[in-house]
Design a protein around this motif. Structure first.
Motif, PDB file in Angstrom:
ATOM      1  N   GLY A 251       0.830  -1.203   0.000  1.00 58.14           N
ATOM      2  CA  GLY A 251       0.000   0.000   0.000  1.00 58.14           C
ATOM      3  C   GLY A 251       0.862   1.249   0.000  1.00 58.14           C
ATOM      4  O   GLY A 251       0.598   2.215  -0.714  1.00 58.14           O
ATOM      5  N   LEU A 252       1.924   1.216   0.780  1.00 60.53           N
ATOM      6  CA  LEU A 252       2.821   2.358   0.880  1.00 60.53           C
ATOM      7  C   LEU A 252       3.445   2.663  -0.473  1.00 60.53           C
ATOM      8  O   LEU A 252       3.480   3.807  -0.931  1.00 60.53           O
ATOM      9  CB  LEU A 252       3.905   2.017   1.899  1.00 60.53           C
ATOM     10  CG  LEU A 252       4.678   3.168   2.518  1.00 60.53           C
ATOM     11  CD1 LEU A 252       3.738   4.081   3.257  1.00 60.53           C
ATOM     12  CD2 LEU A 252       5.722   2.611   3.476  1.00 60.53           C
ATOM     13  N   LEU A 253       3.936   1.638  -1.115  1.00 59.25           N
ATOM     14  CA  LEU A 253       4.591   1.849  -2.402  1.00 59.25           C
ATOM     15  C   LEU A 253       3.599   2.264  -3.478  1.00 59.25           C
ATOM     16  O   LEU A 253       3.948   3.001  -4.392  1.00 59.25           O
ATOM     17  CB  LEU A 253       5.352   0.587  -2.817  1.00 59.25           C
ATOM     18  CG  LEU A 253       6.623   0.368  -1.998  1.00 59.25           C
ATOM     19  CD1 LEU A 253       7.146  -1.031  -2.171  1.00 59.25           C
ATOM     20  CD2 LEU A 253       7.679   1.381  -2.417  1.00 59.25           C
ATOM     21  N   SER A 254       2.380   1.789  -3.367  1.00 50.90           N
ATOM     22  CA  SER A 254       1.377   2.177  -4.358  1.00 50.90           C
ATOM     23  C   SER A 254       0.891   3.594  -4.149  1.00 50.90           C
ATOM     24  O   SER A 254       0.209   4.144  -5.004  1.00 50.90           O
ATOM     25  CB  SER A 254       0.177   1.229  -4.279  1.00 50.90           C
ATOM     26  OG  SER A 254       0.596  -0.091  -4.430  1.00 50.90           O
ATOM     27  N   ALA A 255       1.228   4.177  -3.021  1.00 45.38           N
ATOM     28  CA  ALA A 255       0.760   5.539  -2.745  1.00 45.38           C
ATOM     29  C   ALA A 255       1.746   6.589  -3.225  1.00 45.38           C
ATOM     30  O   ALA A 255       1.468   7.780  -3.167  1.00 45.38           O
ATOM     31  CB  ALA A 255       0.515   5.708  -1.250  1.00 45.38           C
TER      32      ALA A 255
ATOM     33  N   VAL C 179       3.342   9.730   3.519  1.00 44.52           N
ATOM     34  CA  VAL C 179       3.152   9.243   2.152  1.00 44.52           C
ATOM     35  C   VAL C 179       1.731   8.778   1.869  1.00 44.52           C
ATOM     36  O   VAL C 179       1.113   9.171   0.883  1.00 44.52           O
ATOM     37  CB  VAL C 179       4.140   8.086   1.875  1.00 44.52           C
ATOM     38  CG1 VAL C 179       3.780   7.399   0.579  1.00 44.52           C
ATOM     39  CG2 VAL C 179       5.539   8.620   1.815  1.00 44.52           C
ATOM     40  N   ALA C 183      -1.226  10.612  -0.639  1.00 44.09           N
ATOM     41  CA  ALA C 183      -1.996   9.999  -1.724  1.00 44.09           C
ATOM     42  C   ALA C 183      -3.480  10.299  -1.569  1.00 44.09           C
ATOM     43  O   ALA C 183      -4.170  10.633  -2.533  1.00 44.09           O
ATOM     44  CB  ALA C 183      -1.764   8.490  -1.746  1.00 44.09           C
ATOM     45  N   GLN C 261       0.957  -5.366  -7.330  1.00 45.05           N
ATOM     46  CA  GLN C 261       0.222  -4.194  -6.888  1.00 45.05           C
ATOM     47  C   GLN C 261      -0.617  -4.495  -5.659  1.00 45.05           C
ATOM     48  O   GLN C 261      -0.860  -5.638  -5.319  1.00 45.05           O
ATOM     49  CB  GLN C 261      -0.692  -3.683  -8.002  1.00 45.05           C
ATOM     50  CG  GLN C 261       0.058  -2.929  -9.085  1.00 45.05           C
ATOM     51  CD  GLN C 261       0.638  -1.639  -8.572  1.00 45.05           C
ATOM     52  OE1 GLN C 261      -0.095  -0.839  -7.987  1.00 45.05           O
ATOM     53  NE2 GLN C 261       1.914  -1.424  -8.759  1.00 45.05           N
ATOM     54  N   TYR C 262      -1.055  -3.469  -5.045  1.00 44.17           N
ATOM     55  CA  TYR C 262      -1.812  -3.578  -3.806  1.00 44.17           C
ATOM     56  C   TYR C 262      -3.183  -4.182  -4.034  1.00 44.17           C
ATOM     57  O   TYR C 262      -3.620  -5.084  -3.344  1.00 44.17           O
ATOM     58  CB  TYR C 262      -1.927  -2.177  -3.222  1.00 44.17           C
ATOM     59  CG  TYR C 262      -2.558  -2.088  -1.869  1.00 44.17           C
ATOM     60  CD1 TYR C 262      -3.502  -1.112  -1.617  1.00 44.17           C
ATOM     61  CD2 TYR C 262      -2.224  -2.952  -0.846  1.00 44.17           C
ATOM     62  CE1 TYR C 262      -4.062  -0.974  -0.377  1.00 44.17           C
ATOM     63  CE2 TYR C 262      -2.802  -2.829   0.396  1.00 44.17           C
ATOM     64  CZ  TYR C 262      -3.710  -1.835   0.621  1.00 44.17           C
ATOM     65  OH  TYR C 262      -4.269  -1.696   1.846  1.00 44.17           O
TER      66      TYR C 262
END
Lengths: 324, 304, 272
Positions: A251-255, C179, C183, C261-262
């Protein structure tokens, strides 16, 4: 392999006036070898700064449980005067805001030489070492700059001074707490490159605390991801970016906004739990889209994955690494 | 987009929905020390004396030469003065004069000071300049001397002493408030209000004043005590309350001749002044401790 | 909508040398556009912003909005401008009055510009706005201190949107946030833009963030516009050396996309 720093089951709590104890950092373990560079990544409330500060015994009002061994010596419970010997010469620290980390009323030279002078080094010798260190860090014309005051320097220069102060007593481990957050983008890149060079040149181990996911790859080889006071994932930097295992890490990286991707940023719903209301099961379960009953009841321990990373999740990782 | 369900902040605290003014006095989770309890109790006693004293006291002006200068006893707790008047009741009744006057004076110069500071802050540059110089002048002016002058001009009495103290008291308030407001003006939310289109009046009433006044509440509370002291001093030198008013300072002045032998005639009124000054000073300290904001303004990372 | 033409602004520095904050800066924000302004500290972006919001006066040049010179506006005209162009500030802590309830903060614009008559209408509108930005309307009574940084930025956005502006100027609104919260706020701004047809002027130091939100980008260096390009052009083929430096300074992993991906469907996940 000689472990320079070994943290085992570290717990940090704060005790309120009425005796109520709140656990802020919950059973964190990691180790750093000599010359190794590790990034501790997490957002606000993850406990990463507290953990780093605990290494130097900075927050005396916090209660520490567990063990922190530096070169075999136990730091938890060590009296202040012993800790003082380790600070600077064993473990150095670089703080976040270079402006407030420097005394506005003392010259640069005085501040950089202060740790040496305190250790009994003569003024001449200390001044000479300080000059060399500053030059090593890219401060040109160090001799005359040393007579200047912090406000006469730019942000990047000030951060170099802060790093010089941390390095002057030649520690073996450098703890950098968000060293580039307050800096402009270009200066940030310079300072990170500089830290990497210095670390290589001196064989310095670095513990690099940051919330900025993108920056992690510039300096570190290994990553520890913290969330709500516990470690949820650890592994190499490549594994971190290519195949993050824990749903939080993903989730962090996707944000993070990307240069090569226009798809909508994914934002995780909710927020990290306050320390007093952390769930007894997996700390991420309230926000995890994949959470099951088991997640809510049973806190997962860190276990090895195929990518030689460790993740604290009952179900992760579930798909194989897909080559880029 | 999900609706977030509530504040999550480290450490979590109950949301504060009470009005601005009640928040100032909200008790913090700090155990009250013995001093705090004593201070509040004494202050309560003083206020009760001021409010109810004159209602329940026997005739304090009735002189009885036969009972003059008696030492403290059960009949007369604080003894009697040269005219045989009971000192205890005179001290109690005197509380009303002293406290009421002190409060009126402080309220008076507080309002005046706030008004002038407000004008200086919101007005055009030249108003600011002029008023700042004016405030400087006011601060430099010796208050006691001025009070004497006013007493000479209007004839000495408690009201004239009050007027004099209001006139000399406002500069300090104005100066302090002006300084605080200058800082508050630079805060982002004031700019945000300007950007929203807020008029200077709205800026002052909703944004500047509420955020600038807190330190002044503390000052004003302590000032009540100091004012009581100065009032006493003025009355002592004859520029304030005149006998037979049972104002404490006047009582001390009147008893000077017999003080060596009849110590109670000076001790109790004097003690009353000291106690009042100290108590309100301590009240100011307590207010300070309770209002001390624990939220700092350092730049930090903020999570959800 | 807004045309900035040849703006100049000088400040008297600490010594005798004046500091040139803005040197012949021109930019345009059209209806419905999302314009990004990138610069490091000392680039003049804050000064430009303050001139835009009528908190400062430029020495030379003009700012036009709806055909009128902003610097000359006063009275009704100025109030109308303030309605049309709103701002979100950088500091989520400092930009909200700690003494006011969140409901009052959001309603202030309504009060000033008389957008809703009567307290019931205002309360209803505040409730709508809070929901729009993802907050619980029942919390309108609370004070800013009870909210986290990200939530406060939402409140600030709600406050700005209350007056139904045409242009929303954002001064590094996400720099002080974590972060994942960044978003959320970026997505919120994007959504506001598409649902309300807002124009955005987004100031940031982070190129990746600007790229996500804006189509038209200006790069500011020491008071001058060194580059102005569309998103595609700027990132593919930056013209100015400074822009290239900024791009080079971005962390190398910013380009690396995680392979998994998430948001994969839950059913696939819980097998092991």
């Amino acid at each position: 392999m000689s472990e320079l720093l070994e943290v085992r089951d570290l717990c940090i709590s704060v005790v309120a006036n009425d005796g109520a104890r709140t656990l802020l950092v919950d059973t964190v373990s990691f180790s750093i070898d000599a010359g190794e560079r590790v990034a501790l990544v997490g957002e606000s409330g993850s406990g990463k700064s507290l953990t780093a500060r605990a290494l130097l015994g900075l927050d005396r009002q916090m209660e520490l449980d567990g063990s922190i061994r530096f070169k075999g010596t136990e730091l938890v419970g060590m009296p202040e005067r012993e800790l003082r010997k380790i600070r600077g010469s064993g473990i150095g620290m670089v703080f976040q805001d270079p402006l407030s980390a420097l005394n506005p009323l003392m010259t640069i030279g005085d501040q950089v030489t202060a740790p040496l002078r305190a250790a009994g080094v003569s003024r001449h010798a200390a001044w000479e070492r300080a000059r060399r260190t500053l030059e090593e860090l890219g401060v040109g014309d160090a001799e005359s700059r040393m007579h200047a005051y912090p406000h006469q320097f730019s942000g990047g220069m000030r951060q170099r001074v802060v790093i010089a102060i941390a390095l002057i007593s030649e520690p073996e481990l450098l703890v950098a707490d968000e060293p580039t957050t307050a800096l402009d983008v270009r200066v940030q890149a310079q300072v990170l490159r500089l830290l990497a060079e210095i670390a290589d040149a001196r064989g310095l181990a670095v513990l690099f605390i940051t919330h900025d996911v993108g920056v992690v790859g510039e300096l570190a080889r290994r990553v520890e991801v913290m969330y709500a006071g516990t470690t949820v994932e650890r592994g190499s930097v490549e594994a971190f970016f290519r195949s993050p295992a824990h749903p939080y890490t993903r989730g962090l990286l996707s944000a993070v906004p990307r240069l090569d991707d226009d798809s909508r940023l994914l934002s995780m719903a909710g927020a990290p739990p306050a320390p007093a209301s952390r769930p007894s099961g997996c700390v991420f379960s309230p926000r995890c889209p994949y959470a099951t009953e088991r997640c809510r009841d049973d806190r997962p321990a860190l276990h090895l994955t195929a990518a030689r990373a460790e993740v604290a999740c009952h179900y992760s990782p579930v798909e194989a690494e897909v080559p880029a | 987009m999900s609706t977030l369900t509530g504040p999550s902040r480290v450490p979590s605290s109950a949301p504060d929905t009470r009005t601005v003014w009640v928040r100032y006095l909200r008790p913090r989770p700090r155990r009250s020390s013995l001093l705090d309890i004593v201070t509040i109790s004494v202050a309560a006693v003083l206020v009760l004396a001021a409010v109810f004293g004159p209602l329940i006291a026997p005739d304090i002006d009735r002189s009885s030469i036969t009972e003059a200068l008696q030492a403290p006893s059960f009949a007369h707790l604080f003894g009697t003065d040269q005219q045989g008047r009971d000192i205890f009741w005179r001290v109690v009744v005197g509380a009303r004069y002293t406290l009421t006057s002190a409060v009126i004076i402080v309220v008076g110069y507080a309002l005046l000071g706030v008004l002038i500071a407000t004008l200086a802050t919101t007005g055009p540059r030249w108003t600011n300049e002029m008023l700042t110089r004016f405030i400087d002048l006011g601060i430099a002016f010796p208050s006691l001397v001025f009070a004497l002058g006013v007493a000479a001009a209007l004839g000495p009495s408690l009201p004239t002493a009050c007027i004099a103290m209001v006139v000399t008291g406002w500069p300090m308030t104005a100066r302090l408030l002006q300084g605080i407001m200058k800082e508050t003006l630079a805060l982002p939310f004031v700019e945000a209000a300007t950007v929203l289109g807020a008029s200077p009046l709205r800026l002052m009433a909703h944004h500047l004043l509420p955020n600038s006044l807190p330190p002044l509440w503390i000052k004003w509370t302590g000032d009540i005590g100091n004012t009581a002291l100065v009032l006493g001093a003025l009355s002592f030198i004859g520029a304030g309350a005149q006998p037979p008013l049972p104002e404490w300072g006047a009582m001390v002045a009147a008893s000077q001749e017999v003080a060596m032998t009849a110590w109670w005639t000076i001790l109790f009124p004097g003690l009353a002044i000291v106690v009042t000054t100290t108590t309100f000073g301590l009240l100011g300290d307590m207010l300070h401790a309770r209002m001390d904001p624990s939220r700092s303004r350092t730049r930090r990372r903020h999570g959800e | 909508m807004i045309t900035v033409s040849h703006l100049h602004k000088r400040f008297r520095g600490h010594g005798r040398t004046p500091v040139i904050a803005l040197d012949d800066v021109s930019l345009t924000v059209g209806r419905g556009d999302a314009v990004g302004l990138v610069g490091e500290s000392g680039s003049g972006k804050s000064t430009l912003l303050r001139c835009l919001m009528r908190l400062e006066r430029p020495d030379e040049g003009s700012i036009e909005y709806a055909g009128q010179d902003v610097a000359r506006l006063h009275g009704r005209g100025l109030v109308a401008y303030r309605r049309g162009v709103q701002m979100v500030f950088q500091d989520p802590m400092g930009s909200l009055n700690p003494m006011m309830s969140v409901g009052s903060i959001v309603a202030e614009g309504l009060r000033i510009h008389n957008r809703r008559r009567g307290s019931r209408a205002r309360t209803a509108r505040v409730g709508e706005l809070l929901e729009l930005v993802g907050l619980n309307p029942d919390h309108a009574d609370r004070h800013p201190a009870a909210f986290s940084g990200g939530q406060r930025q939402r409140i600030a956005i709600a406050r700005a949107l209350a007056v139904e502006p045409d242009v929303l100027v954002c001064d590094e609104p996400v720099s002080a946030l974590d972060v994942s919260v960044q978003a959320q706020i970026l997505n919120l701004l994007q959504d506001m833009r598409s649902t309300l047809g807002l124009s955005l002027l987004f100031i940031a130091h982070d190129l990746a963030v600007v790229r996500y939100l804006c189509e038209d980008i200006y790069v500011l260096k020491q008071g001058r516009v060194v580059e102005h390009a569309s998103r595609e052009d700027l990132f593919r083929a930056p013209a100015h050396e400074y822009t290239r430096q900024l791009l080079a300074a971005l962390p190398s992993h910013a380009g690396l996309r995680p392979v998994n991906q998430y948001a994969l469907p839950p059913q696939q996940k819980l097998e092991s």
